[in-house]
Scaffold this active site. Structure first.
Site, short mmCIF file in Angstrom:
data_model
loop_
_atom_site.label_atom_id
_atom_site.label_comp_id
_atom_site.label_asym_id
_atom_site.label_seq_id
_atom_site.Cartn_x
_atom_site.Cartn_y
_atom_site.Cartn_z
N SER A 170 0.79 -38.71 -2.49
CA SER A 170 0.40 -37.34 -2.19
C SER A 170 -0.90 -36.97 -2.93
O SER A 170 -1.91 -37.61 -2.69
CB SER A 170 1.56 -36.41 -2.54
OG SER A 170 1.46 -35.20 -1.87
N ASP A 177 5.38 -36.22 8.45
CA ASP A 177 5.28 -35.75 7.07
C ASP A 177 4.91 -34.27 7.10
O ASP A 177 3.85 -33.90 7.61
CB ASP A 177 4.21 -36.56 6.33
CG ASP A 177 4.16 -36.25 4.83
OD1 ASP A 177 4.43 -35.10 4.45
OD2 ASP A 177 3.80 -37.16 4.06
N HIS A 211 8.28 -36.86 3.19
CA HIS A 211 7.00 -36.91 2.49
C HIS A 211 6.96 -38.14 1.60
O HIS A 211 7.67 -38.21 0.60
CB HIS A 211 6.83 -35.64 1.66
CG HIS A 211 5.53 -35.58 0.92
ND1 HIS A 211 4.32 -35.86 1.50
CD2 HIS A 211 5.25 -35.25 -0.37
CE1 HIS A 211 3.35 -35.71 0.61
NE2 HIS A 211 3.89 -35.36 -0.54
#
Length: 518
Positions: free
Chosen positions: A235, A459, A486
């Site tokens: 991320s 996602d 995610h």
């Protein structure tokens, strides 16, 4: 005031304090130059330092990190870095580091450094929680597995400090009305407290951005004894990874980037894209829920949004008291739903929470919101929320019309209304006491070793296309994961893990078009 983060789902359990991810800003202007270094020789003492490894217990900042640091075989140290790289002979700060040494030292490749996202996520805690997983694969055998708390985060010193635990509880429990002047006032008050309560004040806040984190990462690489960096970023951690590759392209051995951020996406567009992602995930949740008896939103997915609004909107006028003396506010109810959208594995728990809410019990949704904010059972919060703003507000140019962006976010995800946990982000950054130090842009350098980018089709936090874009920009490999969650690497999916491990060990890229399924 709302607080927000983008985090990865890599914890040992559903509510174990999962860590996070983020977004970026505008394309046209070139990036500002890196902060100048007045005397390059002054950096030698940082690059030449030896880490003093020892027991991790004293590095714990709360119950969650205490539990994580009990992982067998971990050891911790502090890395010393300049507060301001433009003044390397000035004040210094420290970065907390944790490692688990390679179990097969005869075939050791080097260190694998990971960042779990946020910004503001504890890499030390995340790495410690992953130790039971990596000891059974090539990472644990052939790499020293390393997590670090970026400057201002977790065990690093000083830590960014804005609100007390009690202030944060009070803020979450309140419903100050719809978006109005109150938000602006609270944003200014929050920003002022960050400068007042953080050691070194504005000087620390001015040097909290990704620009400075990647310089710390290069110092860490050298202190670990590695000529080149092997890196795993989730991320927001992908932003750290590609920013390092741009700053030090010849020092990259391997970059595995999971849940990618588009380097050129501006902040408003990325927030709107996330709202769209959450809305899509909610639709999938409603459809899956409707297939089962006992769905809290009923058997008709087309009516799920209305059912949801009927459940949560009464909390605007009357937050619901819970058994432990706390209250579930409208905003916390929305935050609990956002937390559950990070992975379809959380959907049964969300359905339970919504069903209990219908019966007058908001405890499960409150626990989900606690997980999002990293609030432990003893009432203590991690540093994630404060560090999140400290990084976001200097990584992106200020937005001059927050209200217009907020309306776009609401239009993209109407079921979240004004309760989204990042509604106040633009106001806070507009009031931030120091200017931005970087901005989104297309990378100007390509790393010596092409990265592997993992991107998941549904996602809700980092759009799939962002991963495609990043892989193309860096001429790297792309592994597509079909599913709603995610990030995917080291989450128990054999297809994903085998591809990622092959890449980290010998640089092998999956065949073009390779897909895995959650």
């Amino acid at each position: 005031m709302r607080f927000s983060r983008r985090r990865t789902l890599i914890t040992a359990g559903l509510l174990a304090g999962a860590l996070t991810a983020c977004t970026t800003q505008a394309t046209p202007p070139p990036p500002p130059p890196p902060s100048p270094v007045a005397d390059t020789h002054a950096l030698d003492r940082f690059y030449d330092q030896k880490l003093d490894w020892g027991d991790c217990a004293t590095y714990a900042t709360g119950q969650q990190s205490q539990d994580a640091f009990r992982a067998p075989g971990v050891e911790c140290a502090r890395l010393t870095v300049p507060l301001d790289y433009a003044n390397p002979r000035g004040e210094t700060i420290t970065v907390g580091v944790l490692r688990h040494k390679a179990l097969d030292p005869a075939h050791r490749i080097g260190s694998l450094v990971m960042n779990p996202g946020g910004p503001g996520g504890s890499g030390m805690e995340a790495a410690a929680r992953l130790v039971p997983t990596v000891v059974n694969n090539a990472i644990g055998l052939r790499f020293d597995f390393v997590g670090f708390d970026p400057r201002g985060v977790g065990a690093s010193r000083p830590r960014v400090q804005c609100l007390t635990d009690a202030e944060r509880d009070a803020d979450r429990a309140s419903n100050p009305g719809l978006i109005d002047a109150t938000w602006t006032y609270q944003a200014r008050d929050y920003a002022a407290k960050c400068a007042q309560r953080t050691e070194h004040g504005a000087a620390m806040l001015a040097n909290m951005g990704t620009r400075d984190v990647v310089k710390d990462l290069d110092v860490l690489r050298a202190a670990l004894g590695d000529d080149k960096l092997s890196y795993l970023g989730y991320s927001y951690g992908t932003q750290v990874g590609y920013s390092y590759a741009e700053a030090f392209p010849q020092r990259v051995r391997a970059l595995l980037l999971d849940g990618a951020i588009d380097p050129a996406a501006d902040d408003p567009d990325s927030l709107v894209a996330q709202a769209t992602g959450f809305s899509h995930a909610f639709g999938q949740f409603a459809a899956e829920c409707a297939r089962h008896a006992g769905c809290a939103l009923g058997s008709d997915p087309a009516k799920a949004q209305t059912e949801f609004e009927n459940l949560v909107q009464p909390l605007i006028a009357a937050p619901m008291r819970t058994g432990d003396g706390r209250v579930l506010s409208y905003r916390d109810a929305i935050t609990g739903v956002v937390e559950a959208m990070y992975s379809s594995q959380s959907w049964p728990f969300l359905n339970t929470g919504l069903g209990l809410l219908r019966q007058g019990d908001g405890s499960v949704l409150l626990r989900l919101a606690d997980s999002y904010y990293e609030r432990a059972a003893d009432g203590r919060y991690s540093s994630l929320q404060d560090a999140y703003y400290a990084v976001r507000c200097v990584d992106n140019p200020r937005v001059t019309d927050p209200a217009a962006v907020r309306q776009r976010m609401i239009d993209a995800a109407p079921f979240l209304g004004w309760g989204r946990p990042d509604q106040g982000e633009l106001d806070v950054c507009a009031s931030w006491p120091v200017p931005s130090t970087s901005q989104p842009h297309r990378p100007t350098a390509t790393p010596a070793a092409p990265p592997l980018v993992i991107s998941t089709t549904d996602d809700p936090v980092t759009p799939y296309q962002a991963g495609v874009t990043l892989a193309n920009l860096f001429h790297g490999g792309l592994l597509t994961v079909d599913g709603t969650q995610h990030t995917a690497f080291l989450h128990g999916n054999t297809c994903v893990d085998v591809a990622g491990l092959d890449y980290l060990v010998d640089g092998s890229q999956p065949e073009p078009g390779t897909r895995c399924r959650v």
